[in-house]
Motif scaffolding. Structure first.
Motif, PDB file in Angstrom:
ATOM      1  N   ASN A 170      43.980  39.523  23.004  1.00 16.10           N
ATOM      2  CA  ASN A 170      43.475  38.746  21.711  1.00 16.10           C
ATOM      3  C   ASN A 170      44.084  38.063  20.827  1.00 16.10           C
ATOM      4  O   ASN A 170      45.190  38.529  20.625  1.00 16.10           O
ATOM      5  N   MET A 171      43.931  36.977  20.937  1.00 19.70           N
ATOM      6  CA  MET A 171      44.578  35.476  20.228  1.00 19.70           C
ATOM      7  C   MET A 171      45.321  35.655  18.605  1.00 19.70           C
ATOM      8  O   MET A 171      45.789  35.129  18.844  1.00 19.70           O
ATOM      9  N   GLY A 172      44.036  36.244  18.094  1.00 19.41           N
ATOM     10  CA  GLY A 172      43.920  36.195  16.651  1.00 19.41           C
ATOM     11  C   GLY A 172      45.928  37.343  16.713  1.00 19.41           C
ATOM     12  O   GLY A 172      45.916  37.302  15.967  1.00 19.41           O
ATOM     13  N   LYS A 173      45.584  38.794  17.162  1.00 15.64           N
ATOM     14  CA  LYS A 173      46.498  39.320  17.260  1.00 15.64           C
ATOM     15  C   LYS A 173      47.433  38.594  17.129  1.00 15.64           C
ATOM     16  O   LYS A 173      48.816  39.020  17.107  1.00 15.64           O
ATOM     17  N   VAL A 174      48.035  38.086  18.492  1.00 10.75           N
ATOM     18  CA  VAL A 174      49.130  37.581  19.130  1.00 10.75           C
ATOM     19  C   VAL A 174      49.420  36.547  18.048  1.00 10.75           C
ATOM     20  O   VAL A 174      50.557  36.771  17.451  1.00 10.75           O
ATOM     21  N   LEU A 175      48.826  35.718  17.071  1.00  3.69           N
ATOM     22  CA  LEU A 175      49.335  34.886  15.867  1.00  3.69           C
ATOM     23  C   LEU A 175      49.512  35.523  15.191  1.00  3.69           C
ATOM     24  O   LEU A 175      50.844  35.090  14.624  1.00  3.69           O
ATOM     25  N   GLU A 176      49.174  37.046  14.933  1.00  2.00           N
ATOM     26  CA  GLU A 176      49.522  37.440  13.776  1.00  2.00           C
ATOM     27  C   GLU A 176      50.991  38.194  13.965  1.00  2.00           C
ATOM     28  O   GLU A 176      52.187  37.982  13.409  1.00  2.00           O
ATOM     29  N   LEU A 177      51.131  39.226  15.679  1.00  2.00           N
ATOM     30  CA  LEU A 177      52.353  39.312  15.219  1.00  2.00           C
ATOM     31  C   LEU A 177      53.257  38.263  15.681  1.00  2.00           C
ATOM     32  O   LEU A 177      54.419  38.744  15.071  1.00  2.00           O
ATOM     33  N   LEU A 178      53.189  36.888  16.113  1.00  2.00           N
ATOM     34  CA  LEU A 178      54.370  35.704  16.102  1.00  2.00           C
ATOM     35  C   LEU A 178      54.646  35.457  14.305  1.00  2.00           C
ATOM     36  O   LEU A 178      55.104  35.132  14.691  1.00  2.00           O
TER      37      LEU A 178
END
Length: 195
Positions: free
Chosen positions: A58-66
Motif C-alpha cells: 500500500n504505497m499510501g501507507k509507505v509514504l506515510e511511514l517515510l
C-alpha cells in the motif's frame, strides 16, 4: 485550543526537522543534509523502487511511514547507524521525543502518528519493512554520488557497511546487487576501507 490550531502547532513543530543535520552531504556546497530533506528523498525513492520489493504494498501507507519516521529526531537528533554507543538508547530517546512532538496534535491524530512511527521502527508490516529498506539504501546512494574522493572521517570499512545493510538482502533481494555495487563504488572512491 481548537483542533485546527492544535494541527497548526504540530505543523510549526515540523520546522525543527529542517534543523536536524545528518551525516550525508548534499551537492550544494557539500553541506550536510537535514532530516526533512532525507524524508522527502526517501518518499521519492520508495515510489521509484517499489517494483523491487517482493510483496504487494500500500504505497499510501509507505509514504506515510517515510514522512513520519524521522519525527523522533526533531528533539533527539540523528544517530548514525554506525554509532554503537548512541544506538544503545536511540529508540528510547527518539520515542520520547516523538511523543512530545505529536502531543501538539489532537489526541486521535497524535495516536495515529505515534502508531505509524512505531510500525516503522518495529518493521511490523510489509510497508514498514520496505520503508526501512529505502531508509537504509538512500545513504549509500547519496554517499557515492556526493562525497569527495577519500572522504571517510569515521574510517568505515566495507565489512561494517555490509553488516549494517545485510537486512536488505533478506527483505528486498532484488535490490541487493545495487547495494553491493554502491558499496563497491564507495570503496573504489575511497569512501570505505576495503576490509
Amino acid at each position: 485550543m481548537n483542533k485546527l490550531y492544535q494541527q497548526l502547532a504540530f505543523i510549526n513543530e515540523l520546522e525543527k526537522l529542517k534543523t536536524v543535520k545528518r551525516g550525508n552531504l548534499t551537492l550544494d556546497d557539500f553541506r550536510f543534509e537535514n532530516s526533512a530533506e532525507h524524508s522527502w528523498q526517501a518518499a521519492m525513492c520508495a515510489l521509484v523502487f517499489r517494483e523491487y520489493f517482493p510483496q504487494a504494498l500500500n504505497m499510501g501507507k509507505v509514504l506515510e511511514l517515510l514522512l513520519v519516521h524521522e519525527l523522533g529526531e526533531m528533539r533527539a537528533g540523528d544517530t548514525s547507524v554506525f554509532d554503537e554507543v548512541g544506538k544503545a538508547d536511540s529508540f528510547e530517546r527518539e520515542l520520547a521525543a516523538m511523543k512530545v512532538s505529536v502531543s501538539k496534535l489532537p489526541k486521535e491524530q497524535a495516536q495515529e502518528m505515534a502508531d505509524l512511527w512505531l510500525e516503522f521502527e518495529k518493521g511490523s508490516s510489509a510497508e514498514a519493512r520496505y520503508s526501512r529498506v529505502i531508509d537504509a539504501l538512500i545513504p549509500l546512494i547519496n554517499h557515492v554520488k556526493v562525497a569527495e574522493e577519500n572522504y571517510n572521517p569515521a574510517s568505515l570499512t566495507k565489512t561494517q557497511v555490509l553488516a549494517k545493510k545485510k537486512f536488505i538482502k533478506d527483505q528486498a533481494p532484488a535490490l541487493w546487487p545495487l547495494v553491493q555495487e554502491l558499496i563497491h563504488q564507495s570503496v573504489t572512491k575511497g569512501l570505505y576501507l576495503d576490509k
